[in-house]
Write a protein that holds these residues in place. Structure first.
Motif, short mmCIF file in Angstrom:
data_model
loop_
_atom_site.label_atom_id
_atom_site.label_comp_id
_atom_site.label_asym_id
_atom_site.label_seq_id
_atom_site.Cartn_x
_atom_site.Cartn_y
_atom_site.Cartn_z
N SER A 62 0.86 -1.18 0.00
CA SER A 62 0.00 0.00 0.00
C SER A 62 0.90 1.23 0.00
CB SER A 62 -0.90 0.01 1.25
OG SER A 62 -0.14 0.24 2.41
N THR A 63 0.29 2.39 0.14
CA THR A 63 1.08 3.62 0.20
C THR A 63 1.87 3.73 1.50
OG1 THR A 63 -0.80 4.84 1.11
CG2 THR A 63 -0.51 4.88 -1.30
N ARG A 64 1.56 2.88 2.47
CA ARG A 64 2.20 2.95 3.79
C ARG A 64 3.12 1.77 4.08
NH1 ARG A 64 1.53 7.66 7.11
NH2 ARG A 64 -0.51 8.55 6.67
N PHE A 65 2.86 0.60 3.48
CA PHE A 65 3.58 -0.60 3.86
C PHE A 65 4.21 -1.28 2.66
CE2 PHE A 65 0.14 -0.04 6.96
CZ PHE A 65 0.88 -0.02 8.15
N ALA A 66 5.39 -1.85 2.90
CA ALA A 66 6.10 -2.58 1.85
C ALA A 66 6.97 -3.66 2.47
CB ALA A 66 6.96 -1.62 1.01
N GLY A 67 7.27 -4.66 1.67
CA GLY A 67 8.21 -5.70 2.08
C GLY A 67 9.40 -5.67 1.14
N LYS A 68 10.60 -5.94 1.64
CA LYS A 68 11.80 -5.87 0.81
C LYS A 68 12.72 -7.05 1.09
CE LYS A 68 15.16 -2.87 1.63
NZ LYS A 68 15.91 -1.59 1.75
N LEU A 69 13.26 -7.61 0.02
CA LEU A 69 14.28 -8.65 0.10
C LEU A 69 15.55 -8.08 -0.53
CD1 LEU A 69 15.09 -11.58 0.77
CD2 LEU A 69 14.41 -12.19 -1.55
N ALA A 70 16.64 -8.04 0.22
CA ALA A 70 17.88 -7.41 -0.25
C ALA A 70 19.04 -8.38 -0.17
CB ALA A 70 18.19 -6.17 0.58
N LEU A 71 19.87 -8.35 -1.21
CA LEU A 71 21.14 -9.07 -1.24
C LEU A 71 22.25 -8.02 -1.22
CD1 LEU A 71 20.32 -11.65 -4.06
CD2 LEU A 71 20.02 -11.94 -1.61
N SER A 72 23.12 -8.07 -0.24
CA SER A 72 24.13 -7.02 -0.08
C SER A 72 25.50 -7.63 0.20
CB SER A 72 23.75 -6.09 1.08
OG SER A 72 22.47 -5.52 0.89
N TYR A 73 26.50 -6.84 -0.14
CA TYR A 73 27.88 -7.24 0.16
C TYR A 73 28.67 -6.00 0.57
CZ TYR A 73 32.55 -9.17 -0.06
OH TYR A 73 33.82 -9.56 0.26
N GLY A 74 29.46 -6.16 1.60
CA GLY A 74 30.31 -5.06 2.05
C GLY A 74 31.53 -5.61 2.77
N GLU A 75 32.51 -4.78 2.93
CA GLU A 75 33.70 -5.14 3.70
C GLU A 75 33.75 -4.32 4.97
OE1 GLU A 75 37.30 -4.85 1.47
OE2 GLU A 75 37.01 -6.80 0.53
N VAL A 76 34.16 -4.96 6.05
CA VAL A 76 34.38 -4.24 7.31
C VAL A 76 35.74 -4.64 7.85
CG1 VAL A 76 31.93 -4.08 7.89
CG2 VAL A 76 33.24 -6.04 8.68
N GLU A 77 36.36 -3.72 8.54
CA GLU A 77 37.64 -3.99 9.16
C GLU A 77 37.89 -2.99 10.29
OE1 GLU A 77 41.43 -2.80 7.21
OE2 GLU A 77 40.16 -2.42 5.46
N PHE A 78 38.83 -3.35 11.15
CA PHE A 78 39.22 -2.42 12.20
C PHE A 78 40.55 -2.87 12.78
CE2 PHE A 78 38.90 0.49 15.74
CZ PHE A 78 38.21 1.55 15.16
N SER A 79 41.23 -1.92 13.40
CA SER A 79 42.51 -2.19 14.04
C SER A 79 42.55 -1.48 15.38
CB SER A 79 43.66 -1.70 13.15
OG SER A 79 44.89 -1.75 13.85
N ASP A 80 43.10 -2.16 16.37
CA ASP A 80 43.28 -1.51 17.68
C ASP A 80 44.13 -0.26 17.57
OD1 ASP A 80 41.74 -3.11 19.33
OD2 ASP A 80 43.36 -4.53 19.74
#
Length: 282
Positions: A62-80
């Protein structure tokens, strides 16, 4: 009698067409950045943001509600080394991993978002749901990258001694997403969004509990597992990783974040005739 039947037919047609919003199908792509929060980044530092992107399918109920299926890829990293926390600087751990994510969400638009009416061209929205993601943390040592899970840097390869089981390279998460949707031209839309993914693993960064005894590590004290389990001697003269000493914070799970911009295309469908006899695209 014919007049009554005609009026009844008009009323019936009106109720058939009453759902003023068709079941829109929408596909899109997005691009942006990813970040991680966890044992190495407890202060929500954005110093190590990395690229991310994906594709999605949205079903507009409707104008208020929707459903979504997403395929995503990303990289994360960190260092002390990127923090200002004295203990973390001395710990000197680091990691990097790709995140391949499949997420289903249910969206709520605060305003009516109708792509056929100019006055309903914009809406902020919130969304939540459930997802599963796949990861495989690694660290660099003397110019070479090593995957950390097979090494069992907290004693996972010898659970009978350490009491710690090997973690899985996938986990479920709960996404919390918010943003703004804009209808820009004909069937085209853009949105600006941010999503926090509350995971059910504390090993996205390979850090969770205590330092293990080197006897429980592959290769013992001379192996690469021991070198990557306690890297404090690379920045100080004395190792801090004594058996049983705290290495991470096991009570808190790790999170990752996606922030980006999406572009989508809506496949319009023709609605039933209106009481006036004209057809409308919704």
């Amino acid at each position: 009698m014919r007049l009554i039947l005609k009026k009844l037919a008009v009323i019936f047609a009106f109720f058939i067409a009453a759902p003023a919003f068709a079941q829109f199908h929408e596909i899109g792509v997005w691009g942006g950045v990813a970040n991680y929060f966890g044992d190495l980044n407890p202060k929500f530092n954005w110093k190590f943001v990395r690229p991310a992107g994906g594709a999605f399918y949205r079903y507009n109920f409707s104008t208020r509600f929707a459903g979504k299926l997403a395929l995503s890829y990303g990289e994360v990293e960190f260092s002390d080394a990127g923090t200002k926390i004295p203990r973390n600087l001395q710990r000197n751990l680091s990691f990097k991993t790709g995140i391949a994510d499949i997420t289903g969400t249910f969206e709520f638009n605060f305003f009516k978002f109708d792509k056929t009416k100019k006055k309903f061209w914009f809406s902020p929205y919130l969304a939540t749901g459930v997802g599963i993601f796949f990861f495989n943390p690694k660290a660099q040592y003397e110019g070479k990258w090593y995957y950390l899970q097979p090494l069992g840097t907290e004693g996972q390869n010898d659970p009978s001694y350490s009491g710690v089981k090997k973690y899985k390279l996938y986990a479920f998460h709960i996404p919390i997403e918010g943003g703004f949707k804009f209808h820009i031209y004909k069937n085209w839309n853009i949105s600006v969004f941010g999503s926090v993914h509350k995971t059910f693993t504390d090993y996205l960064d390979d850090v969770s509990g205590n330092y293990p005894a080197t006897v429980s590590l592959p290769g013992g004290s001379k192996g690469i597992a021991a070198k990557l389990s306690d890297r404090s001697d690379e920045v100080a003269d004395v190792k801090i990783g004594k058996e049983g000493y705290q290495r991470g914070e096991s009570k808190k799970k790790d999170d990752f974040v996606f922030v980006g911009v999406s572009l989508s295309f809506t496949f319009m469908s023709m609605q039933c005739p209106t009481p006036s006899g004209s057809s409308t695209y919704r």
